[in-house]
Design a protein around this motif. Structure first.
Motif, mmCIF file in Angstrom:
data_model
loop_
_atom_site.group_PDB
_atom_site.id
_atom_site.type_symbol
_atom_site.label_atom_id
_atom_site.label_comp_id
_atom_site.label_asym_id
_atom_site.label_seq_id
_atom_site.Cartn_x
_atom_site.Cartn_y
_atom_site.Cartn_z
ATOM 1 N N ILE A 21 -1.812 7.242 4.666
ATOM 2 C CA ILE A 21 -0.838 6.525 3.715
ATOM 3 C C ILE A 21 -1.229 5.639 2.689
ATOM 4 N N TYR A 22 -2.231 4.525 3.316
ATOM 5 C CA TYR A 22 -2.694 3.321 2.680
ATOM 6 C C TYR A 22 -3.804 3.825 1.776
ATOM 7 N N LYS A 23 -4.523 4.623 2.339
ATOM 8 C CA LYS A 23 -5.833 5.452 1.422
ATOM 9 C C LYS A 23 -5.321 6.114 0.175
ATOM 10 N N ASP B 85 9.718 7.299 -3.196
ATOM 11 C CA ASP B 85 10.885 6.341 -3.266
ATOM 12 C C ASP B 85 10.183 4.996 -2.798
ATOM 13 N N LYS B 86 9.486 4.283 -3.755
ATOM 14 C CA LYS B 86 8.767 3.047 -3.267
ATOM 15 C C LYS B 86 9.559 2.048 -2.667
ATOM 16 N N ALA B 87 10.916 1.682 -2.826
ATOM 17 C CA ALA B 87 11.740 0.376 -2.311
ATOM 18 C C ALA B 87 11.942 1.310 -0.814
ATOM 19 N N GLY B 88 12.311 2.653 -0.660
ATOM 20 C CA GLY B 88 12.447 3.094 0.638
ATOM 21 C C GLY B 88 11.042 3.066 1.541
ATOM 22 N N VAL B 89 9.902 3.350 1.078
ATOM 23 C CA VAL B 89 8.569 3.318 1.742
ATOM 24 C C VAL B 89 8.420 1.810 2.297
ATOM 25 N N GLN B 90 8.741 0.917 1.199
ATOM 26 C CA GLN B 90 8.581 -0.416 1.666
ATOM 27 C C GLN B 90 9.394 -0.983 2.746
ATOM 28 N N LYS B 91 10.410 -0.715 2.538
ATOM 29 C CA LYS B 91 11.632 -1.027 3.609
ATOM 30 C C LYS B 91 11.262 -0.292 4.965
ATOM 31 N N ALA B 92 10.903 1.092 4.955
ATOM 32 C CA ALA B 92 10.564 1.535 6.217
ATOM 33 C C ALA B 92 9.523 1.118 6.978
ATOM 34 N N ALA C 278 0.665 -1.261 0.002
ATOM 35 C CA ALA C 278 0.166 -0.118 0.021
ATOM 36 C C ALA C 278 0.926 1.274 0.060
ATOM 37 N N GLY C 279 1.905 1.237 0.664
ATOM 38 C CA GLY C 279 2.887 2.403 0.794
ATOM 39 C C GLY C 279 3.359 2.511 -0.493
ATOM 40 N N SER C 280 3.907 1.494 -1.316
ATOM 41 C CA SER C 280 4.300 1.478 -2.664
ATOM 42 C C SER C 280 3.448 2.198 -3.756
ATOM 43 N N LEU C 281 2.120 1.710 -3.614
ATOM 44 C CA LEU C 281 1.300 2.205 -4.406
ATOM 45 C C LEU C 281 0.972 3.614 -4.230
ATOM 46 N N ALA C 282 0.981 4.146 -2.771
ATOM 47 C CA ALA C 282 0.817 5.456 -2.399
ATOM 48 C C ALA C 282 1.660 6.388 -2.994
ATOM 49 N N CYS C 283 3.017 6.076 -3.359
ATOM 50 C CA CYS C 283 3.995 6.915 -4.130
ATOM 51 C C CYS C 283 3.458 7.149 -5.446
ATOM 52 N N ASP C 284 2.639 6.239 -6.125
ATOM 53 C CA ASP C 284 2.179 6.654 -7.474
ATOM 54 C C ASP C 284 0.911 7.754 -7.605
ATOM 55 N N TYR C 285 0.156 7.733 -6.436
ATOM 56 C CA TYR C 285 -1.168 8.535 -6.488
ATOM 57 C C TYR C 285 -1.018 9.503 -5.389
ATOM 58 N N LYS D 164 -5.147 4.282 -3.221
ATOM 59 C CA LYS D 164 -6.456 4.422 -4.142
ATOM 60 C C LYS D 164 -7.001 2.903 -4.586
ATOM 61 N N ASN D 165 -6.636 2.020 -3.434
ATOM 62 C CA ASN D 165 -6.985 0.625 -3.830
ATOM 63 C C ASN D 165 -7.881 0.186 -2.721
ATOM 64 N N LYS D 166 -9.254 0.318 -2.738
ATOM 65 C CA LYS D 166 -10.126 0.094 -1.789
ATOM 66 C C LYS D 166 -10.138 -1.339 -1.051
ATOM 67 N N PHE D 167 -9.775 -2.322 -2.038
ATOM 68 C CA PHE D 167 -9.831 -3.866 -1.818
ATOM 69 C C PHE D 167 -8.548 -3.985 -0.851
ATOM 70 N N LEU D 168 -7.513 -3.371 -1.000
ATOM 71 C CA LEU D 168 -6.161 -3.526 -0.108
ATOM 72 C C LEU D 168 -6.481 -2.890 1.047
ATOM 73 N N ILE D 169 -7.056 -1.548 1.292
ATOM 74 C CA ILE D 169 -7.372 -1.040 2.333
ATOM 75 C C ILE D 169 -8.405 -1.897 3.263
ATOM 76 N N GLN D 170 -9.467 -2.538 2.629
ATOM 77 C CA GLN D 170 -10.147 -3.273 3.347
ATOM 78 C C GLN D 170 -9.448 -4.541 4.345
ATOM 79 N N VAL D 171 -8.686 -5.058 3.636
ATOM 80 C CA VAL D 171 -7.960 -6.469 4.173
ATOM 81 C C VAL D 171 -6.914 -5.782 5.203
ATOM 82 N N ILE D 172 -6.426 -4.632 4.920
ATOM 83 C CA ILE D 172 -5.331 -4.151 5.950
ATOM 84 C C ILE D 172 -6.219 -3.625 6.971
ATOM 85 N N SER D 173 -7.450 -3.097 7.010
ATOM 86 C CA SER D 173 -8.304 -2.759 8.071
ATOM 87 C C SER D 173 -8.696 -4.031 8.829
ATOM 88 N N TYR D 174 -8.817 -4.976 8.279
ATOM 89 C CA TYR D 174 -9.302 -6.287 9.053
ATOM 90 C C TYR D 174 -8.224 -6.901 9.995
#
Length: 231
Positions: free
Chosen positions: A149-151, A201-208, A97-104, A154-164
């Motif tokens: 960050i996760y929102k 920085d996608k890789a940086g966000v994922q690592k952090a 989700a953090g990686s995708l957030a870098c795009d949007y 812009k992927n509602k399905f991913l956010i729903q699973v993370i919320s669970y």
């Protein structure tokens, strides 16, 4: 939501009851494995059983409450061996989700995330968050930081699973916040996530994010032992 002498006033939405139950769990009025007595809650909050039942069912769907035959509805309890499996999923999904957030993510969203981070920085550095209100504030800010960050993914399905996943471990996440020095860890780790997000920085966000969750997992295991002493 209006309250008077611990009684819910003007209850018309199931969501109000859900929030009240969540707060009771976070305040440790309920502990993992505790049975939920609908009659008791109905009398305590001045709410009919119909919205209570609907609220319980929704919380069951979220993973915060579970149903056991001959025992009824109970606060979900997770075992130590489940924590590792839970965090394998959380680390992968939340870093994604953090990686995708870098795009949007927008500049406005980054500003909101930064504002939340700054609010955490201004919280008192206590070795023991003995006041429930302090814990509640930190818990909410911590959750707001992550889900902003996760929102942004812009992927509602991913956010729903993370919320669970968060709901399942809610009471254990809350227990880690009173760990000595935890707030300083949160500030440092959130800062690294935010910096990488600003750089897109996608890789940086994922690592952090993964490092942050590694730290959280260790503290949750310590918190698990603390919770067990309360049960």
């Amino acid at each position: 939501m209006e309250k008077k002498d611990n009684v819910i006033v003007k209850v018309s939405l199931v969501d109000q009851v859900i929030e009240q139950i969540r707060q009771s769990i976070f305040n440790f009025e309920y502990k993992p494995g505790d049975k939920i007595d609908l009659k008791e809650l109905s009398e305590k909050w001045g709410v009919s059983r119909t919205p209570l039942r609907e609220a319980i069912r929704k919380l069951e769907a979220e993973g915060l409450i579970t149903y056991k035959a001959q025992k009824g509805f109970m606060i979900r309890s997770i075992q130590p061996e489940e924590v590792e499996k839970l965090f394998v999923v959380r680390k992968n999904l939340e870093s994604l989700a953090g990686s995708l957030a870098c795009d949007y993510v927008t500049d406005g969203e980054i500003k909101e995330i930064e504002n939340i981070h700054n609010k955490i920085i201004t919280l008192p550095d206590k070795s023991d968050f003995s006041k429930i209100e302090d814990l509640r504030v930190l818990h909410q800010l911590n959750k707001d930081f992550h889900f902003k960050i996760y929102k942004a993914s812009k992927n509602k399905f991913l956010i729903q699973v993370i919320s669970y996943m968060w709901n399942i471990s809610a009471v254990y996440i809350a227990s880690t916040l009173s760990t000595p020095g935890r707030i300083n860890k949160i500030i440092k780790e959130h800062g690294k996530i935010l910096l990488s997000l600003k750089k897109k920085d996608k890789a940086g966000v994922q690592k952090a994010i993964k490092k942050h969750l590694d730290s959280s997992e260790k503290d949750i295991m310590r918190g698990y032992k603390k919770i067990q002493k309360m049960i």
